[in-house]
Every structure is written in structure tokens, then in C-alpha cells.
Design an enzyme around this catalytic site. Structure first.
Site, PDB file in Angstrom:
ATOM      1  N   ASP A 261       3.940 -27.689  24.782  1.00 25.93           N
ATOM      2  CA  ASP A 261       2.787 -27.222  25.552  1.00 25.93           C
ATOM      3  C   ASP A 261       2.888 -27.717  26.988  1.00 25.93           C
ATOM      4  O   ASP A 261       3.392 -28.806  27.256  1.00 25.93           O
ATOM      5  CB  ASP A 261       1.489 -27.776  24.968  1.00 25.93           C
ATOM      6  CG  ASP A 261       1.186 -27.261  23.574  1.00 25.93           C
ATOM      7  OD1 ASP A 261       2.051 -26.597  22.978  1.00 25.93           O
ATOM      8  OD2 ASP A 261       0.080 -27.543  23.088  1.00 25.93           O
ATOM      9  N   GLY A 281       7.803 -23.564  25.850  1.00 32.47           N
ATOM     10  CA  GLY A 281       8.093 -23.092  24.500  1.00 32.47           C
ATOM     11  C   GLY A 281       6.909 -23.098  23.572  1.00 32.47           C
ATOM     12  O   GLY A 281       7.074 -22.928  22.354  1.00 32.47           O
ATOM     13  N   ASP A 282       5.700 -23.282  24.089  1.00 27.79           N
ATOM     14  CA  ASP A 282       4.477 -23.198  23.288  1.00 27.79           C
ATOM     15  C   ASP A 282       3.352 -22.799  24.239  1.00 27.79           C
ATOM     16  O   ASP A 282       3.609 -22.185  25.269  1.00 27.79           O
ATOM     17  CB  ASP A 282       4.201 -24.527  22.586  1.00 27.79           C
ATOM     18  CG  ASP A 282       3.426 -24.342  21.274  1.00 27.79           C
ATOM     19  OD1 ASP A 282       2.367 -23.679  21.306  1.00 27.79           O
ATOM     20  OD2 ASP A 282       3.868 -24.847  20.226  1.00 27.79           O
ATOM     21  N   ASP A 283       2.105 -23.147  23.930  1.00 25.44           N
ATOM     22  CA  ASP A 283       1.003 -22.764  24.804  1.00 25.44           C
ATOM     23  C   ASP A 283       1.198 -23.331  26.208  1.00 25.44           C
ATOM     24  O   ASP A 283       1.529 -24.512  26.374  1.00 25.44           O
ATOM     25  CB  ASP A 283      -0.329 -23.293  24.262  1.00 25.44           C
ATOM     26  CG  ASP A 283      -0.706 -22.661  22.926  1.00 25.44           C
ATOM     27  OD1 ASP A 283      -0.255 -21.540  22.650  1.00 25.44           O
ATOM     28  OD2 ASP A 283      -1.446 -23.313  22.167  1.00 25.44           O
ATOM     29  N   SER A 314       4.638 -17.690  27.953  1.00 20.86           N
ATOM     30  CA  SER A 314       4.934 -18.336  26.679  1.00 20.86           C
ATOM     31  C   SER A 314       5.364 -17.252  25.699  1.00 20.86           C
ATOM     32  O   SER A 314       4.535 -16.574  25.099  1.00 20.86           O
ATOM     33  CB  SER A 314       3.714 -19.089  26.140  1.00 20.86           C
ATOM     34  OG  SER A 314       3.994 -19.618  24.862  1.00 20.86           O
TER      35      SER A 314
END
Length: 491
Positions: A261, A281-283, A314
Site C-alpha cells: 500500500d 502493488g496494492d491500494d 494500482s
């Protein structure tokens, strides 16, 4: 909450093909401007490109480092060596110790010169400025044996990935006041690849640590730096007050970098996040406030948060999320002037039975989606729990969520609001929405157990759960039923 924003452009339902083409043309300029801003932030302001190679062959002369505190030190004064190989943990610790003695005089500044400064985790102190010069890179050591273990966060009960303790952050602080992390776009690099590989191979027995984490602290400013390749969440203010995050770049691979995140304000109050670029790679941003019974017991909400002037990406997750750990409550959040591109979900609220808490008084305005699978998501069955001790009857409340001036193109499903009989979603409003679609079938504005209203004409046509009003606030049509379920996860 009804947003009073008005627009001079009002599409009519019977003119969809014509106004849709006009929309795509009208917003081309706005998208171009946002793209230019994004490239300037990522490349123009950043001395090193994503691959570490200078974008321009000519380098400007090094800029003098401003003195922001009465006392200033260089890391080299304490034996630091910026060769990317020498471990500088002791040098950082000696520098922080020297600054801690200057608190009565207004604190001190630690200048990190150009170079690659390998270090294990270290703590900050009160009234401290950490200044990263142009070309400065703080590198986190890859060997987890150098990373201390810390108790679980009290509002989570366990480490987020494993029971028991968790690894600390590369740059850490607790119970601090007046903290500044800034510079000439220097970089803090967690060298997360080793962590991601061990996580995927299930070698780690403790939860990975964030890149930067400040806990129980007040008056925090983080600006004009690049954060990249965090082992876990990148920037994690926890139970902090008066936090400003401005002009930063956060980077991680869009694939293969789990749980990286960008910014996770967690049980924080009075937060401003602005003028930044996040591709992870996430939020990109996830607002949190504790996990199930532990978050309910801790009882610290995230409140009074402004997020503005951001470009986010994302591919595997969401641009801006609230939750799913929101058991202490989330309220009074404004998200505005947001550009979300090549992202799985644009803006999202996620929760589940057992969370408790609330999400209320949330306003999204002037949001643009570019190649987004699902634009707006509210999900109430995100069932991931710390242990079996959660109370399934602790039901979250979601109410007073407004969306105004929502535009974009290349969107597969513009809206998916998935309430339930136990967790109905109340008082949702839409105004001035026009989204170009990549999917032409019906049921692309999806609703379940939601009540609210639409003001004026929007595209695509709203679900039947919502009341329709004209621009003057006159009721045009009542909803057929607020409990209609029209969710299709195959789209």
C-alpha cells in the site's frame, strides 16, 4: 450528504451517443494535463528514474541544503559512508542521539548527502528534520535478522499476516512531536524484493514491516521525497494527529509486490494528503482504524482527512480505499481532484460483519477514471478476520456517501454498491457523472440493499434503488425498491 456542486453541462438521456462522444473529446485536455503533471512528478522532479538511470544526461549543480532547524548535522559527521555496502545504522543512531539533545533549542536537522546509505531500521526523535539531498538514497538492509520485532498494534491484536509480533519499520518513531521528513526528492528504498520473495515462499514467520511508520505522534510533515519498494505498507501513520503528506512519489512494482500500500492513515486525525503520485502493488491509499474486536476496543477513529490532487495507479487493487480494517470508525473524508489510471478498482469502501464501526460523511468529487475495471465499489462481505473471537453481530454502519463530478473512459463497471440485509448502505448520492464504458450490456450500474438519490441526469443510467431528482431538487421518480439486488461479479 448532497453536494451542491453544479455543472453547466447537462447531458440528456436521449442523446447518449452524441454527448458521450462530446464528453470524451472535452475531457481529453483535462486528461492530458493530468498526465503531464504525473510525468513531471515522477520523472521531471526525480533525479533517478524508476530504473535508477537518469532521465536527462545533463545534471544541474547540486542545490544547497536549506537549514530548517537551529542545529544541523551531516550523516558523514557520525561516520556514515554512502557506498551502498557499508552499514550505517550506528551513524544514524548517533546522529539521532545528538539531535535529541537539541530539543530545547528547537531541535535539529540531519542531512543525508548524495549517496547510497545502507542501514537497518532506526528511530527518529522529537523536533527532528530528516533531509534527503538530491541523489540521496537510504537503503533498507535485506536481511530480516537486522529488523527488530515489535508487539502487535493494539487495534489489530496480531501482526497483520501472522500471530505474534511484527517486524518494525525501516524509519520509525513513537510518541513524537514535530517531525519532518523532506528533501530534494531523495529516496527511501526498502529493497522489498527479498521480502516479497520470502513472503510468497512462506518463509517468514512474522508480519513484514512498513517502510516508514510513525505511531502516537503529532505535527508530522512528509514532503518532497520518493518512497519505493517497501517490504509491506509503505507509509503508515498510526494514531497520529495533524499529519501533512505533500509532494511525494511512492513506487513499487504493480505485480509481485504484495501488500505494498502507498499511504495507510490508521486511526489518525486531521490528515492532509496532496500533490502526489502513487503507483504500487496494492491500494494506493487505504484509510484504516483497527481490526474487528481489537479495533472496536481500541476505539480510535480516522477522521478529518483530505485527499486531493493525486494521480494513482494500482493494477491489482484500488486507487483509494476505506477499510477493510475500519472497526474504530472512519468519518469526514474528502477525496477530490483524483486521477485513477490502469487500476482494478477506482475508489472503494470495504467492510464485513464483525468489523463494527462506521463509515460516514465521505465525499468524492472531481474524480477521473482511465482504464479502470470497476470505478466505484462499496463492499460489505470482505470477510478476513484476525481470529475466531470476532463478534459476527458487530455490524458496520455505512451512511452519507456522496459522489459528484465523476468522469472517465475505459471503465467496465462504473458502480458496484453491494450492501446486504444486515449491512444496508444508506444515503448515497450521485451528481454530474458521465463515464465512458468498455462493456455494453445491461446491469453495469449495480446495486444491492442501498438507498439514496441521483440529482440530474447521469451516465450510465442509475440502478432502480435510487430516487431521481432534477437539478432544482424536485423529485422525479421514487426508487422501485431499495432492496433490489443487481450484482454481477462476472462482468
Amino acid at each position: 450528504m448532497v453536494d451542491t456542486f453544479s455543472s453547466s453541462w447537462r447531458p440528456q438521456l436521449h442523446q447518449r451517443p452524441r454527448w458521450l462522444m462530446s464528453f470524451l473529446t472535452a475531457y481529453r485536455t483535462q486528461l492530458l494535463v493530468l498526465w503531464v503533471v504525473g510525468f513531471v512528478m515522477v520523472f521531471g522532479l526525480q533525479v533517478n528514474s524508476i530504473d535508477g538511470v537518469g532521465l536527462f544526461s545533463m545534471k544541474a549543480a547540486a542545490r544547497p541544503i536549506p537549514r530548517l532547524r537551529p542545529v544541523a548535522f551531516n550523516l558523514t559527521d557520525f561516520g556514515g559512508v554512502g557506498d551502498g555496502k557499508t552499514l550505517n545504522t550506528a551513524a544514524f543512531e548517533r546522529a539521532v542521539e545528538a539531535i535529541s539533545k537539541a530539543g530545547a533549542r528547537g531541535g535539529g536537522q540531519l542531512n543525508v548527502p548524495a549517496g547510497r546509505w545502507l542501514t537497518a531500521p532506526f528511530n527518529l526523535t522529537n523536533h527532528m528534520t530528516l533531509f534527503l539531498a538530491e541523489g540521496a538514497v537510504i537503503l533498507g538492509i535485506e536481511d530480516e535478522n537486522h529488523w527488530p520485532l515489535m508487539p502487535p498494534l493494539p487495534s489489530y491484536g496480531y501482526g497483520r499476516e501472522h500471530k505474534g509480533p511484527r517486524y518494525g519499520s525501516l524509519i520509525h518513531g513513537q510518541n513524537l512531536r514535530d517531525i519532518v521528513i523532506t528533501g530534494y526528492n531523495g529516496t527511501i528504498d526498502g529493497q522489498g524484493q527479498a521480502w516479497w520473495t520470502k513472503y510468497k515462499k512462506k518463509i517468514l514467520t512474522n508480519t513484514r514491516g512498513p517502510l516508514v511508520q510513525l505511531m502516537w505522534s503529532k505535527d508530522v510533515v512528509i514532503s518532497n521525497i520518493t518512497l519505493r519498494n517497501s517490504p509491506f505498507w509503505t507509509l503508515h501513520p498510526y494514531d497520529c494527529k495533524n499529519v501533512t503528506i505533500s509532494g511525494i512519489t511512492i513506487l513499487a512494482p504493480v505485480f509481485g509486490a504484495p501488500n505494498t500500500d502507498g499511504i495507510d492513515p490508521d486511526s489518525c486525525q486531521d490528515v492532509l494528503i496532496e500533490n502526489s503520485y502513487i503507483c504500487v502493488g496494492d491500494d494506493a491509499i487505504a484509510i484504516k482504524s483497527g481490526w474487528d474486536q481489537y479495533g472496536i476496543a481500541y476505539g480510535r477513529p480516522s477522521t478529518n482527512i483530505i485527499i486531493r490532487n493525486l494521480i494513482v495507479r494500482s493494477v491489482v487493487s484500488a486507487g483509494i480505499s476505506i477499510g477493510s480494517e475500519m472497526s474504530g470508525g472512519v468519518s469526514n473524508v474528502t477525496v477530490e481532484n483524483l486521477f485513477v489510471w490502469e487500476t482494478r478498482r477506482g475508489v472503494r469502501i470495504k467492510t464485513a460483519p464483525g468489523r463494527g464501526g462506521y463509515v460516514r460523511n465521505i465525499a468524492y468529487r472531481n474524480v477521473i477514471f482511465e482504464n479502470v475495471r470497476v470505478g466505484i465499489v462499496i463492499k460489505t462481505d470482505y470477510n478476513e478476520h484476525p481470529d475466531e473471537g470476532f463478534d459476527p453481530k458487530a455490524l458496520p454502519i455505512i451512511t452519507n456517501i456522496s459522489f459528484s463530478s465523476i468522469h472517465g473512459q475505459g471503465v467496465r463497471v462504473p458502480v458496484r454498491i453491494h450492501g446486504s440485509e444486515d449491512i444496508p448502505i444508506k444515503d448515497v448520492s450521485f451528481r454530474d457523472m458521465s463515464v465512458g464504458l468498455t462493456y455494453k450490456k445491461k446491469h453495469i450500474f449495480q446495486c444491492s440493499f442501498v438507498d439514496g438519490h441521483v440529482i440530474g441526469s447521469i451516465f450510465p443510467s442509475p440502478c432502480q434503488n435510487l430516487d431521481l431528482y432534477d437539478e432544482q431538487g424536485n423529485l422525479v421518480k421514487r426508487s422501485v425498491s431499495q432492496n433490489i439486488t443487481d450484482i454481477d461479479y462476472d462482468i
